[in-house]
Design a protein around this motif. Sequence first.
Motif, PDB file in Angstrom:
ATOM      1  N   SER A 154      38.362  39.412  48.067  1.00  0.00           N
ATOM      2  CA  SER A 154      37.982  40.479  46.818  1.00  0.00           C
ATOM      3  C   SER A 154      36.506  40.953  47.139  1.00  0.00           C
ATOM      4  O   SER A 154      35.664  40.125  47.586  1.00  0.00           O
ATOM      5  N   PRO A 155      36.353  42.106  46.925  1.00  0.00           N
ATOM      6  CA  PRO A 155      35.079  42.378  46.897  1.00  0.00           C
ATOM      7  C   PRO A 155      34.207  41.562  45.624  1.00  0.00           C
ATOM      8  O   PRO A 155      34.764  40.907  44.776  1.00  0.00           O
ATOM      9  N   ALA A 156      33.000  41.378  45.920  1.00  0.00           N
ATOM     10  CA  ALA A 156      32.229  40.536  45.173  1.00  0.00           C
ATOM     11  C   ALA A 156      31.894  41.107  43.809  1.00  0.00           C
ATOM     12  O   ALA A 156      32.004  42.380  43.482  1.00  0.00           O
ATOM     13  N   GLY A 157      32.000  40.085  42.631  1.00  0.00           N
ATOM     14  CA  GLY A 157      31.853  40.589  41.270  1.00  0.00           C
ATOM     15  C   GLY A 157      33.005  39.864  40.591  1.00  0.00           C
ATOM     16  O   GLY A 157      34.204  39.918  41.010  1.00  0.00           O
ATOM     17  N   ARG A 158      32.409  39.161  39.651  1.00  0.00           N
ATOM     18  CA  ARG A 158      33.593  38.279  38.927  1.00  0.00           C
ATOM     19  C   ARG A 158      34.652  38.914  38.361  1.00  0.00           C
ATOM     20  O   ARG A 158      35.850  38.498  38.360  1.00  0.00           O
ATOM     21  N   ALA A 159      34.368  40.091  37.712  1.00  0.00           N
ATOM     22  CA  ALA A 159      35.348  40.714  37.038  1.00  0.00           C
ATOM     23  C   ALA A 159      36.374  41.402  38.171  1.00  0.00           C
ATOM     24  O   ALA A 159      37.943  41.301  37.944  1.00  0.00           O
TER      25      ALA A 159
END
Length: 235
Positions: free
Chosen positions: A67-72
């Motif tokens: 997934s693209p980075a970023g927790r959400a």
Amino acid sequence: MSPAHDATRPSLAIIVPALNEAAGIAACLEALQPLRRRGVELIVVDGGSRDATPRLAAPLASRVISSPAGRARQMNAGAERATAARLVFLHADTRLPDDADRRIAAALDGGRAWGRFDIRLSGRHPMLAIIAAAMNRRSRLTGIATGDQALFMTRGAFDAVGGFPDQPLMEDIEMSRRLKRRSPPACLRASVTSSGRRWVRHGVWRTILLMWRLRWHYWRGASPARLAEAYRDVR
């Protein structure tokens, strides 16, 4: 047939967002294997690690996705791939209690749409127990949970609020706000254990004051992107 009544589907999915977690991802997932053997779905969402995180996770997870980075964003991507009727979002440095699946099922089957665990911070610093107790008490009083407390929810509640907001900080706070409109949280007394390393590494009092300041500005309407920049600048 809906997921809640389909016996072929897992009853719970554990979603673990990860980024450059090679040092600890195997230990995290090994601790979840008893739950996996009871039929829990275990999804690791890699945000573009530059280390061996995906390779180490692969034999210990139901699936590893990118997934693209970023927790959400990573948590939303994991939820999209999950087939279970109940979801729990777990940080890679946090450990669930051994009977987490049963506790979550009891809470959600009891009429709550979502919930969280109490937290215990591992480490020797005497302030860590006080910090954890304060986090748990504040969460009970406000109905707001943090990601460190392993948020769990029904698939229906997750979908109804549109998943985690696509913001770089405070996504857990905003998710709690949205979920509170559906039901009060189930605040479980059973504890997850999370690493106290960031509190100690950056200084306990310094970290406490930073988090208070960031939350105050967030409640006052500050941009999550600007707060994320401030957080990175002082780490």
